[in-house]
Design an enzyme around this catalytic site. Structure first.
Site, PDB file in Angstrom:
ATOM      1  N   TRP A  73       0.857  -7.764   0.196  1.00 34.15           N
ATOM      2  CA  TRP A  73       0.408  -6.679   0.682  1.00 34.15           C
ATOM      3  C   TRP A  73      -1.062  -6.715   0.154  1.00 34.15           C
ATOM      4  CZ3 TRP A  73      -2.067  -1.689  -0.740  1.00 34.15           C
ATOM      5  CH2 TRP A  73      -1.765  -0.712   0.485  1.00 34.15           C
ATOM      6  N   GLY A 100       0.472  -6.107  -8.338  1.00 36.08           N
ATOM      7  CA  GLY A 100      -0.644  -5.609  -9.218  1.00 36.08           C
ATOM      8  C   GLY A 100      -2.020  -5.949  -8.794  1.00 36.08           C
ATOM      9  N   GLU A 493       2.659   7.877  10.755  1.00 35.31           N
ATOM     10  CA  GLU A 493       2.872   6.928   9.990  1.00 35.31           C
ATOM     11  C   GLU A 493       3.647   5.845  10.802  1.00 35.31           C
ATOM     12  OE1 GLU A 493       4.939   7.102   6.135  1.00 35.31           O
ATOM     13  OE2 GLU A 493       6.136   8.641   7.064  1.00 35.31           O
TER      14      GLU A 493
END
Ligand code: F6R
Length: 613
Positions: A73, A100, A493
């Site tokens: 992502w 991360g 959404e």
């Protein structure tokens, strides 16, 4: 958010890895990749869905008993084949997957460029794997030591897994701020994943890595863990309690629909063993030691994000009305950066489905640093938030796979209701008969939800009428205001229709200008105490040719007469309204999104657990 899978053992790694990537799809991603170790390292990466990667890999060499895989992502660099993980070091002998953000990657990258390293991607991850390679070469240390030293100079969050051509029978994994689970297999093998969903079908024995821990997984050997300061850690093996069934759609077209329907049972699960129907006592084992503190609290601070924030807003009404404790509800992302005033007397409640939301985790750290006590309301057992908080209550809603949160919201509200009622009773801020009424009604809520779900057919018809709207307004008052916010969030959404939630009376201070015959207004109008006020707000919309879709309590005739479309839900105590009223709003957003051809379970740009800030 990004997802990680890894395997090392005697089985072929590819089927386990690709299967695992499919399981992780719900987290949200834009590209995927796999590296297999079999004498040499082979990497395959593709922008797009896991199925695109699977097609791409078809017919290629996928042999190997060791491998790592990733769904990305994008944070650093756009989604494309080059930025997708795994990333290789310059020698192409090391491969890494990473969740991360390495915050000091730019400085590290410049140093590596000066030392002759070249970079193909725009990612921070490629910097990390080359840093490890550089340390290994420069310091003449083994790979484990190189990883350990490299992680000492990294600022930021990471969950990483490293595979190597030189050490083909070993994977190295480490985490800080981003979750990573090691599955201890039954056949001398190990599984790795960013959450337990890819692991559950192979083993129920897992070890959740703690921050700054490094796991060394070697074929045929026991799991070794050390921290980045080189201290040996004894692995703490836990049993997973989720079932494989819970991860399947079980005949529903989408996970979201399944999870909407599951609420009849998930709410029962949230109450099970906590609300005793024989004497109507509430017992919350997880926070028993903090009850007195809550009872005497001068204020409570709730921190959360998104849907969990909306549950927190409902919590504000619950605690203030029932337990007479002032509550502040804060977006965790704002709280963490605005120098909040907290003392040792404060109690913070952090709400999170995933238990991994980076902003909520950071808010918890800040609260703890200031001496406050932090209680968690989490769905995922073993998650970082459930471990970082001093105590807490699990929502027990079962795995939520649909990106749009549904059953987690009602479970969070159920737990908040139980907490507020328990404290109210202890404190004596509620009279016994009122307590009885609410608790009894709460116990009945699953049946009321079952009733509310029967509006589905009507909602399909309403959705058909409004599926092409460009804007929606959601209005609610009192405890129904957070429900309006949640209804609007659900719609935007998954259907990409702009929607705003507003306190109904605030409408006249601005949003009223938007109202015309093209903008549907959903009014949550089950309030008993301010019924007339809600009625007036509806008239204000009607006077401007607005179209009203009203959620009303069954038998209502006044509002029903004024509204264009009426959705009747069962009567309940007003303080419990959110649990029932949310159901038709979830269904409305679901059906509109399906009719618009949207990918309901994987809405664009969204991630299930937002592990970056
Ligand atoms: C909305 C949604 C998100 C999450 C938010 C917090 O449907 O799912 O807004 O509620 O990202 O996530 P958790 O609860 O996992 O902390």
């Amino acid at each position: 958010m990004c997802g990680i899978v890894g395997y090392i053992g005697e089985k072929q790694a590819y089927p386990i890895l690709i299967n695992g990537l499919y399981r992780l799809e719900y987290r949200g991603y834009d590209s995927a990749g796999i590296t297999l170790v079999n004498e040499t390292i082979k990497s395959y990466k593709q922008k797009g869905k896991v199925s695109v990667l699977e097609d791409f890999v078809s017919g290629k060499d996928i042999k190997g008993h060791v491998g790592i895989a990733h769904t990305r992502w994008a944070t650093h660099g756009e989604p494309n084949n080059v930025n997708a993980h795994p990333h290789l070091s310059n020698s192409e002998k090391l491969a890494i997957v990473h969740n991360g953000i390495i915050e000091n990657y730019d400085t590290l990258k410049k140093e590596l460029i000066n030392r002759g390293y070249t970079f193909h991607s725009e990612t921070d991850t490629e910097v990390l794997i080359n840093l490890i390679e550089d340390i290994k070469t420069k310091e003449k240390v083994d790979l484990i030591e190189a990883v350990r030293i490299a992680l000492q100079s990294v600022i930021g969050a990471y969950a990483i897994v490293i595979a190597s051509e030189e050490y083909p029978d070993m994977l190295i994994a480490a985490r800080k701020g981003s979750p990573l689970v090691v599955g201890v297999g039954k056949e001398n093998d190990f599984y790795l994943a960013s959450d337990a969903t890819p692991i559950i079908q192979y083993t129920d024995e897992v070890v959740y890595l703690e921050d700054e821990e490094i796991a060394i997984l070697k074929k045929g050997e026991i799991l070794q863990i050390k921290n980045i300061k080189n201290k040996t850690i004894n692995p703490y093996v836990q049993k997973l309690s989720i079932s494989l069934d819970a991860l399947e759609k079980q005949g529903y077209e989408h996970f979201m629909l399944k999870e909407i329907y599951e609420q009849v049972n998930s709410i029962k699960d949230s109450m099970r063993g906590r609300l005793n129907p024989e004497n109507w006592n509430i017992m919350l084992g997880g926070i028993v030691d903090y009850e007195l503190r809550l009872m005497n609290a001068k204020r409570l601070i709730i921190v959360a994000c998104g849907t969990s924030f909306h549950a927190g807003l409902v919590g504000e009404y619950l605690f203030e009305e029932l337990a007479r404790i002032p509550v502040e509800v804060e977006y965790a992302s704002e709280f963490r950066y605005r120098k909040p005033i907290l003392t040792e007397d404060d109690t913070v409640i952090a709400i999170s489905q995933s238990g991994e939301t980076a902003d909520t985790l950071a808010a918890i750290q800040i609260a703890k640093e200031k001496g406050a006590k932090v209680l968690g309301i989490c769905n995922v057992v073993g998650s970082s938030i459930s471990r970082e908080t001093h105590a807490g209550v699990f929502t027990h809603a079962g795995p939520e796979i649909g990106v749009a949160s549904t059953k987690a919201f009602t479970a969070q509200v159920t737990v908040l209701t139980l907490m507020a009622l328990r404290i109210a009773k202890m404190k004596g801020s509620i009279i016994a008969s009122h307590y009885q009424q609410i608790v009894h009604e709460l116990y009945e809520i699953p049946n009321k939800i079952e009733e509310a779900l029967k509006t589905d057919k009507l909602i399909v018809e309403i959705s058909e009428k409004f599926k092409n709207a460009h804007n929606f307004l959601y209005l609610g008052r009192g405890i129904n205001f957070p429900v309006a916010l949640e209804g609007a969030l659900k719609l935007k959404e998954i259907s990409y229709i702009h929607a705003e939630g507003y306190p109904a009376a605030e409408m006249k201070h601005g949003p009223i200008a938007l109202i015309d015959e093209n903008m549907p207004t959903v009014v949550i109008s089950t309030n008993k105490t301010i019924y007339d006020k809600v009625m007036s707000n509806i008239q204000e919309v009607k006077a401007r040719k607005g179209v009203i879709i009203a959620i009303v309590s069954s038998g209502d005739n006044q509002i029903s007469e004024s509204a264009d479309y009426v959705i009747e839900v069962p009567h309940t105590q007003e303080i419990l309204d959110p649990l029932v009223n949310t159901i038709p709003l979830q269904l409305l957003s679901y059906h509109i999104a399906v009719m618009r051809g949207c990918d309901v379970d994987r809405p664009r740009n969204l991630a299930k657990s937002v592990t970056v800030e």
